[in-house]
Scaffold this active site. Sequence first.
Site, PDB file in Angstrom:
ATOM      1  N   ALA A 123      -4.888  -5.596   1.199  1.00  0.00           N
ATOM      2  CA  ALA A 123      -4.397  -4.228   1.059  1.00  0.00           C
ATOM      3  C   ALA A 123      -2.959  -4.139   1.543  1.00  0.00           C
ATOM      4  CB  ALA A 123      -5.268  -3.258   1.857  1.00  0.00           C
ATOM      5  N   TYR A 128      -0.617   5.994   1.708  1.00  0.00           N
ATOM      6  CA  TYR A 128      -1.622   5.044   2.194  1.00  0.00           C
ATOM      7  C   TYR A 128      -2.997   5.694   2.279  1.00  0.00           C
ATOM      8  CZ  TYR A 128      -4.502   2.319   5.320  1.00  0.00           C
ATOM      9  OH  TYR A 128      -5.570   1.632   5.858  1.00  0.00           O
ATOM     10  N   LYS A 178      -6.466   4.896   0.016  1.00  0.00           N
ATOM     11  CA  LYS A 178      -7.751   4.467   0.567  1.00  0.00           C
ATOM     12  C   LYS A 178      -8.873   5.422   0.167  1.00  0.00           C
ATOM     13  CE  LYS A 178      -6.882   0.578   2.579  1.00  0.00           C
ATOM     14  NZ  LYS A 178      -7.547  -0.657   2.129  1.00  0.00           N
TER      15      LYS A 178
END
Length: 354
Positions: A88, A156, A160
């Site tokens: 990631a 971010y 997710k």
Amino acid sequence: MTDFSVAYRGKKVLVTGHTGFKGSWLSLWLQSLGADVVGYALSPETEPSHLTLLDLDMVSVKGDIRDFSHLQRLIKDVQPEIIFHLAAQPLVRRSYREPVETFETNVMGTVNVLEACRQTPSVRAIVNITSDKCYENREWVWGYRENDPMGGYDPYSASKGAAELVSAAYRRSYFNNAEYGKIHETLLATCRAGNVIGGGDWSEDRLIPDIVRAVTAKEAVTIRSPNATRPWQHVLDALSGYLLLGQKLLEGQSEFADAWNFGPSDEDVLTVKEMCSLFEKEWERTRFNFSKETPRLHEAGLLKLDCSKAHTLLNWRGRWHAQEAVIATAEWYRAYIETGKILSREQLKKWMDT
């Protein structure tokens, strides 16, 4: 909670993102359990690198999860039984600078991993690691539960949350729990852990690595959000949840193919300033400057997980409280900086014996 002494022995395991902080610790643990571990990741982004220091005897393939054809060929060649997907772009502030990279890696990278697994019958279990920041953060005092809405202010966190939605769609469409053992043989779960700390992390914009860099340079470290509250836990506690969940999936227990929080107890949900105070007690050379300015980039102020589901259904709990986690972390860095010794194997054994 099991010690996994049998669950992974002889199993073919693929770890994406094994060159990162959590991925390197997970690779070490899996190897110690007798697993046949293959890693797939970009080259380590930091120097030093925990994986390099560990010098594990494992197959390490350089690759990018955004490259579907390469990833697909690798998974078909390796024929893993279980995949731990950790690769990631993991940094909030970097996501502001590189939003396209962040979404490509964290969203489409996850799609690529799941699609390659769908086309590889050997894959019986997938554990996708996302983040506690996947939730729509309302800055409230209650811990987020697994059925709370996904969200994310910054790229971010949003990426997710999106990775969780992608996983849920694949689980419903292709790895449906009700159809397990009938039309497919693959179980998929996701994990949302708190802020993990431990030796071997040199990432940018993280509290402990920033402190260690400042100590090494004999400088004070500037703390930009001293009152931000986070669920702190040692990396081994988080990984124990991933391994336990992976074991359940490998055993064919389809009821565990779901989303799971793995976080610390309420007393270990501390402010950044409180964590700094704990670290200072373990390493006297540490000095801090606490910023009074409002950070230019938005970051969550209060974040907390409700882990009742893991406590009740998985019988999982972290073994080290925040103070023990800080002690182990400071001990690791002091040993490395002062003597060059790598304590990872010793600390894994100590955790297992706790």
